[in-house]
Scaffold this motif. Structure first.
Motif, PDB file in Angstrom:
ATOM      1  N   ALA A   1      -7.037  31.670  -8.343  1.00  0.00           N
ATOM      2  CA  ALA A   1      -6.619  30.461  -8.815  1.00  0.00           C
ATOM      3  C   ALA A   1      -6.905  29.452  -9.301  1.00  0.00           C
ATOM      4  CB  ALA A   1      -6.758  29.692  -7.159  1.00  0.00           C
ATOM      5  N   GLN A   2      -9.039  29.695 -10.010  1.00  0.00           N
ATOM      6  CA  GLN A   2      -9.254  28.244 -11.128  1.00  0.00           C
ATOM      7  C   GLN A   2      -8.775  29.360 -12.236  1.00  0.00           C
ATOM      8  OE1 GLN A   2     -10.886  26.290 -11.099  1.00  0.00           O
ATOM      9  NE2 GLN A   2     -11.768  26.573 -13.408  1.00  0.00           N
ATOM     10  N   GLY A   3      -8.221  30.633 -12.550  1.00  0.00           N
ATOM     11  CA  GLY A   3      -8.419  31.423 -13.788  1.00  0.00           C
ATOM     12  C   GLY A   3      -6.412  30.754 -13.808  1.00  0.00           C
ATOM     13  N   PHE A   4      -5.419  30.456 -13.456  1.00  0.00           N
ATOM     14  CA  PHE A   4      -4.324  29.699 -13.198  1.00  0.00           C
ATOM     15  C   PHE A   4      -4.196  28.592 -13.816  1.00  0.00           C
ATOM     16  CE2 PHE A   4      -2.703  33.614 -11.004  1.00  0.00           C
ATOM     17  CZ  PHE A   4      -1.365  33.140 -11.314  1.00  0.00           C
ATOM     18  N   ARG A   5      -5.587  27.696 -12.744  1.00  0.00           N
ATOM     19  CA  ARG A   5      -5.398  26.245 -13.835  1.00  0.00           C
ATOM     20  C   ARG A   5      -5.881  26.604 -15.020  1.00  0.00           C
ATOM     21  NH1 ARG A   5      -8.549  26.491  -8.347  1.00  0.00           N
ATOM     22  NH2 ARG A   5      -7.347  25.295  -6.877  1.00  0.00           N
ATOM     23  N   GLU A   6      -7.326  27.260 -15.762  1.00  0.00           N
ATOM     24  CA  GLU A   6      -7.269  27.563 -17.126  1.00  0.00           C
ATOM     25  C   GLU A   6      -6.197  26.913 -17.840  1.00  0.00           C
ATOM     26  OE1 GLU A   6     -10.888  29.965 -17.009  1.00  0.00           O
ATOM     27  OE2 GLU A   6     -11.996  28.514 -15.962  1.00  0.00           O
ATOM     28  N   LEU A   7      -4.986  28.482 -17.553  1.00  0.00           N
ATOM     29  CA  LEU A   7      -4.334  29.343 -18.231  1.00  0.00           C
ATOM     30  C   LEU A   7      -2.700  28.180 -18.267  1.00  0.00           C
ATOM     31  CD1 LEU A   7      -1.843  31.107 -19.532  1.00  0.00           C
ATOM     32  CD2 LEU A   7      -1.684  31.568 -17.410  1.00  0.00           C
ATOM     33  N   ILE A   8      -3.369  27.285 -17.235  1.00  0.00           N
ATOM     34  CA  ILE A   8      -2.476  25.925 -17.422  1.00  0.00           C
ATOM     35  C   ILE A   8      -2.702  24.325 -17.942  1.00  0.00           C
ATOM     36  CG2 ILE A   8      -1.399  24.398 -15.859  1.00  0.00           C
ATOM     37  CD1 ILE A   8      -1.120  25.960 -13.470  1.00  0.00           C
ATOM     38  N   ALA A   9      -4.144  24.652 -18.368  1.00  0.00           N
ATOM     39  CA  ALA A   9      -4.242  23.236 -18.517  1.00  0.00           C
ATOM     40  C   ALA A   9      -4.637  24.063 -20.657  1.00  0.00           C
ATOM     41  CB  ALA A   9      -6.158  23.285 -18.880  1.00  0.00           C
ATOM     42  N   LEU A  10      -4.714  25.064 -20.665  1.00  0.00           N
ATOM     43  CA  LEU A  10      -4.933  25.238 -21.965  1.00  0.00           C
ATOM     44  C   LEU A  10      -3.212  25.482 -22.407  1.00  0.00           C
ATOM     45  CD1 LEU A  10      -6.185  27.086 -24.570  1.00  0.00           C
ATOM     46  CD2 LEU A  10      -5.252  29.562 -23.545  1.00  0.00           C
ATOM     47  N   ARG A  11      -2.292  25.873 -22.000  1.00  0.00           N
ATOM     48  CA  ARG A  11      -0.910  25.647 -22.657  1.00  0.00           C
ATOM     49  C   ARG A  11      -0.641  24.483 -22.725  1.00  0.00           C
ATOM     50  NH1 ARG A  11       2.890  29.614 -18.375  1.00  0.00           N
ATOM     51  NH2 ARG A  11       1.223  28.696 -18.019  1.00  0.00           N
ATOM     52  N   ARG A  12      -0.895  23.319 -21.037  1.00  0.00           N
ATOM     53  CA  ARG A  12      -0.598  21.953 -21.605  1.00  0.00           C
ATOM     54  C   ARG A  12      -1.041  21.303 -22.720  1.00  0.00           C
ATOM     55  NH1 ARG A  12       2.667  19.696 -18.192  1.00  0.00           N
ATOM     56  NH2 ARG A  12       2.552  20.432 -16.512  1.00  0.00           N
ATOM     57  N   SER A  13      -2.562  21.883 -22.951  1.00  0.00           N
ATOM     58  CA  SER A  13      -3.240  20.992 -23.888  1.00  0.00           C
ATOM     59  C   SER A  13      -2.925  21.654 -25.802  1.00  0.00           C
ATOM     60  CB  SER A  13      -4.188  22.186 -25.023  1.00  0.00           C
ATOM     61  OG  SER A  13      -4.546  23.204 -25.022  1.00  0.00           O
ATOM     62  N   TYR A  14      -2.078  22.893 -25.760  1.00  0.00           N
ATOM     63  CA  TYR A  14      -1.034  22.978 -26.829  1.00  0.00           C
ATOM     64  C   TYR A  14       0.107  22.425 -27.728  1.00  0.00           C
ATOM     65  CZ  TYR A  14      -3.685  26.510 -28.018  1.00  0.00           C
ATOM     66  OH  TYR A  14      -4.628  27.664 -29.027  1.00  0.00           O
ATOM     67  N   LEU A  15       0.528  22.423 -25.847  1.00  0.00           N
ATOM     68  CA  LEU A  15       1.864  20.867 -25.653  1.00  0.00           C
ATOM     69  C   LEU A  15       1.567  20.015 -26.138  1.00  0.00           C
ATOM     70  CD1 LEU A  15       3.768  22.829 -22.387  1.00  0.00           C
ATOM     71  CD2 LEU A  15       4.823  23.221 -24.867  1.00  0.00           C
ATOM     72  N   ALA A  16       0.803  19.334 -25.423  1.00  0.00           N
ATOM     73  CA  ALA A  16       0.439  17.785 -25.697  1.00  0.00           C
ATOM     74  C   ALA A  16       0.194  17.503 -27.553  1.00  0.00           C
ATOM     75  CB  ALA A  16      -1.008  17.302 -25.020  1.00  0.00           C
ATOM     76  N   LYS A  17      -0.096  18.400 -28.003  1.00  0.00           N
ATOM     77  CA  LYS A  17      -0.046  18.158 -29.807  1.00  0.00           C
ATOM     78  C   LYS A  17       1.663  18.377 -30.288  1.00  0.00           C
ATOM     79  CE  LYS A  17      -4.216  20.950 -30.256  1.00  0.00           C
ATOM     80  NZ  LYS A  17      -4.278  21.611 -30.554  1.00  0.00           N
ATOM     81  N   LEU A  18       2.730  18.177 -29.295  1.00  0.00           N
ATOM     82  CA  LEU A  18       3.779  18.604 -30.111  1.00  0.00           C
ATOM     83  C   LEU A  18       4.903  17.181 -29.371  1.00  0.00           C
ATOM     84  CD1 LEU A  18       4.203  22.498 -29.160  1.00  0.00           C
ATOM     85  CD2 LEU A  18       3.685  21.034 -31.422  1.00  0.00           C
TER      86      LEU A  18
END
Length: 219
Positions: free
Chosen positions: A74-91
């Motif tokens: 579950a923690q891994g999924f949180r980290e995966l979501i956070a990483l993708r959101r960090s990329y999306l936030a720049k666009l």
């Protein structure tokens, strides 16, 4: 490194994870250890030793090893979501190609950097995942983030060659397949070295997904 006496993780978990929040500490140490050893090598004893607690402490919070592994996934999924959101936030919101690229990049990059954790999150190691509500919730949240970005790119339902749910599943499956290949260091069997790089494969997968979406439109 041996399964019974591993060295401490090369990088300790971020934050002050200790006895003030033992459950979180054990999850974070377990995730950190998975960056050093394989899933098969990981044991409750290792995690408890790294966290500085007795070997029986994990059972108090998680019941058994699978309970702790589910919390780590579950923690891994949180980290995966956070990483993708960090990329999306720049666009910008209207950068469709860029946002699809961010989804692919974040997913494949995370998988390659966290192979054992990624295997735990999406592999067959855990049995009935629905018995772990936290894991089920985070896994669903990760997929819903993908749908949130990818579904608006699909043709309207009346003009789409297949139901949106099926199209999204196939798109995700393609991206997941590339991630698995990167985890196992199995790039496409081509001579050109560029075809083996992460950047090139992410860009190619992005273009593949966009072409597949365009091909779904009924003339």
């Amino acid at each position: 490194m041996t399964p019974d006496k591993p060295n401490a993780p090369a990088v300790k978990p971020q934050g002050q994870w200790h006895h003030g929040n033992l459950r979180e500490s054990l999850v974070q140490w377990g995730v950190a250890l998975l960056r050093e050893v394989s899933l098969d090598q990981l044991s409750l004893r290792q995690i408890a030793k790294s966290a500085g607690v007795s070997v029986g402490a994990p059972a108090h919070h998680f019941g058994d090893k699978d309970g702790l592994l589910a919390a780590m996934a579950a923690q891994g999924f949180r980290e995966l979501i956070a990483l993708r959101r960090s990329y999306l936030a720049k666009l910008p919101a209207d950068d469709e190609q860029g946002r699809m690229h961010a989804l692919v990049r974040g997913y494949v990059e995370f998988a390659q950097a966290n192979g054992s954790l990624f295997e735990l999150m999406l592999g067959p190691g855990l049995g009935n995942r629905l018995q772990y509500p936290e894991l089920a919730e985070q896994g669903r949240a990760s997929y819903l983030l993908f749908c949130e970005i990818a579904q608006p790119l699909l043709p309207p339902p009346a003009q789409c060659a297949m139901p949106h749910a099926d199209a999204l599943q196939m798109l995700w499956s393609s991206i997941h397949g590339l991630a698995i290949l990167r985890v196992h260091r199995r790039p496409a069997p081509m001579k050109a070295s560029r075809s083996r790089t992460l950047d090139h494969q992410v860009e190619t997968m992005t273009q593949f997904c966009l072409a597949a979406i365009a091909g779904l439109r009924i003339p």
